[in-house]
Design an enzyme around this catalytic site. Structure first.
Site, mmCIF file in Angstrom:
data_model
loop_
_atom_site.group_PDB
_atom_site.id
_atom_site.type_symbol
_atom_site.label_atom_id
_atom_site.label_comp_id
_atom_site.label_asym_id
_atom_site.label_seq_id
_atom_site.Cartn_x
_atom_site.Cartn_y
_atom_site.Cartn_z
ATOM 1 N N GLU A 150 45.510 38.204 39.243
ATOM 2 C CA GLU A 150 44.427 38.541 38.308
ATOM 3 C C GLU A 150 44.767 39.833 37.580
ATOM 4 O OE1 GLU A 150 40.407 38.414 39.917
ATOM 5 O OE2 GLU A 150 40.028 40.431 39.171
ATOM 6 N N HIS A 155 42.227 34.650 45.599
ATOM 7 C CA HIS A 155 42.591 33.378 44.950
ATOM 8 C C HIS A 155 44.091 33.276 44.807
ATOM 9 C CE1 HIS A 155 42.256 36.266 41.684
ATOM 10 N NE2 HIS A 155 40.958 36.357 41.883
ATOM 11 N N GLU A 193 37.842 30.187 37.960
ATOM 12 C CA GLU A 193 37.203 31.350 38.582
ATOM 13 C C GLU A 193 36.055 30.914 39.496
ATOM 14 O OE1 GLU A 193 37.401 34.532 38.944
ATOM 15 O OE2 GLU A 193 35.336 35.152 39.298
ATOM 16 N N ARG A 251 30.601 41.320 42.093
ATOM 17 C CA ARG A 251 31.404 40.084 42.180
ATOM 18 C C ARG A 251 31.977 40.108 43.575
ATOM 19 N NH1 ARG A 251 33.705 36.159 43.472
ATOM 20 N NH2 ARG A 251 35.344 35.020 42.389
ATOM 21 N N HIS A 281 39.757 41.229 46.984
ATOM 22 C CA HIS A 281 39.229 42.302 46.123
ATOM 23 C C HIS A 281 37.763 42.072 45.789
ATOM 24 C CE1 HIS A 281 41.012 39.119 43.625
ATOM 25 N NE2 HIS A 281 40.039 39.363 42.753
ATOM 26 N N HIS A 299 36.555 38.473 47.561
ATOM 27 C CA HIS A 299 37.181 37.153 47.436
ATOM 28 C C HIS A 299 38.671 37.303 47.196
ATOM 29 C CE1 HIS A 299 36.956 38.367 43.233
ATOM 30 N NE2 HIS A 299 37.821 37.414 42.944
#
Ligand code: MN
Ligand code: MN
Length: 398
Positions: free
Chosen positions: A114, A110, A176, A105, A153, A108
């Site tokens: 999280e 946001h 997401e 993943r 992360h 990124h």
């Protein structure tokens, strides 16, 4: 009507002819004769045949990852439950993600924080903290992580079979599929600016991806010590601890009916906006009647089968059935309880958008109120009030 015979009515719709004549006639009145979705009806018995104490117009507090759109890519998939599909869940959103061994993943960040719970396998997570110190950890089933708002992360599946995990975000409207990704930013920055920023020739960026990767296949990384050393550049600095081993923590409460692990910023210091409880209820046991004064509750069912009744004041109460993969939601201060209705342990997670876990118990309240006052309301049988445990039970046995 007792619950058992009500259940038989449901069963008669499917089995037929198995019951006594008396019950059969009732069954014929009550069975579904029109169109139905039998799989959904079977897995939601308390919707068609609710307890007689259910009443009024309480919005649905259940959704399921099983009906969520799945974003499938080479190397893994991700599906989410947000306020768009589940209107009640305004304060938190959830993602269920699978990464094959080696799959990534991508790097990124946001806006919401999280919080994560590992459901399967092994993963390597990386981040930096606000001081730029490097964080690299391997996590397994039952481990948590928490990345604060804006902290960049990544997550990578390890051998032998990658990983699966639950993410919970402290914003019900988060998607997401709308995050700040390293490939997306690079693809939308002019080459001369990239060259200037990194002090490199423009040709160094000839092969960067033209679009975001999100999830993509990769090689299983080598020993974690190598990754840590390489990321720290041989200058180890203790980074903020973004991971937490829930299984190494003693249960906060254990009774014959089950156990609960509570984890919030008091024990997992990084997790300043999400508090959580992992609840295990043995067959026949029940998570007692209680409420949470400081936050809504976002639930994820990990294993087993159960049902929850929510009391919404003004004569309103509703019961819904849950099984592994389902999501539940309870508004702040609404009374609720969860029963194990299966033959195996019921395991579920409760998450709250708050730094501190808080709950109040109905039994505990009654046990610590002058008994004459309680009795003036409830008229319990003689001696009943005195036998209610004085200590909070959290989970009560059969
Ligand atoms: Mn993330
Ligand atoms: Mn609760």
């Amino acid at each position: 009507m007792p619950r058992v015979s009500r259940r038989n009515i449901l069963a008669a719709g499917a089995a037929g002819g198995m019951l006594t004549a008396a019950i059969q006639s009732k069954a014929q009145q009550a069975a579904i004769r029109g169109p139905q979705n039998p799989d959904l009806t079977r897995s939601n018995p308390d919707s068609f045949s609710p307890p007689v104490t259910d009443h009024g117009d309480t919005p649905a507090f259940k959704y399921s990852f099983s009906v969520a759109h799945n974003r499938v890519q080479e190397g893994g998939w991700a599906r989410q439950v947000t306020v768009r599909d589940f209107p009640l869940s305004t304060s938190m959103a959830g993602v269920n993600m699978r990464l094959a061994a080696g799959s990534i993943r991508e790097l990124h960040w946001h806006l919401p924080a999280e919080w994560a719970y590992m459901l399967y396998g092994q993963a390597r997570i990386t981040a930096i903290d606000l001081n730029g110190a490097s964080f690299v950890r391997d996590v397994g089933v039952g481990d948590l992580w928490y990345f604060p708002s804006g902290i960049p992360h990544s997550i990578q599946g390890l051998g032998p079979d990658g990983c699966e995990f639950l993410l919970v975000f402290d914003d019900g409207g988060f998607s997401e599929f709308d995050t700040f990704q390293i490939t997306d930013w690079m693809a939308h920055t002019p080459r001369p600016a990239l060259a200037k920023n990194f002090g490199l020739a423009e040709s160094a960026f000839a092969d960067i991806p033209k679009h975001e990767l999100y999830i993509f296949p990769g090689q299983v990384p080598g020993p974690i010590a190598n990754d840590k050393r390489a990321a720290e550049h041989d200058e180890p600095v203790a980074a903020r601890e973004f991971a937490f081993a829930l299984n190494l923590q003693e249960p906060t409460k254990r009774t014959r009916g089950g156990e609960v692990h509570i984890v919030d910023s008091g024990t997992f210091h990084a997790s300043t906006t999400i508090a959580a409880a992992r609840v295990t209820v043995r067959p026949g046991g029940m998570r007692e009647l209680h409420w949470h004064p400081n936050a809504d509750e976002w639930q994820y069912y990990v294993a087993g089968e159960g049902r929850m009744t929510v009391f919404a004041a003004s004569s309103r109460a509703r019961t819904m059935d849950f099984r592994a993969g389902d999501v539940g939601y309870v508004k702040q201060s609404m009374g609720h309880y969860v029963e194990n209705t299966g033959n195996t342990d019921l395991v579920f997670l409760e998450m709250f958008r708050t730094a501190q876990y808080q709950e109040l118990s109905l039994a505990n309240w009654m046990a610590h109120t002058p008994p004459e006052l309680v009795q003036a309301h409830l008229h319990l049988a003689p001696g009943a009030l005195e036998s209610i445990p004085h200590a909070k039970q959290v989970i009560v046995p059969m």
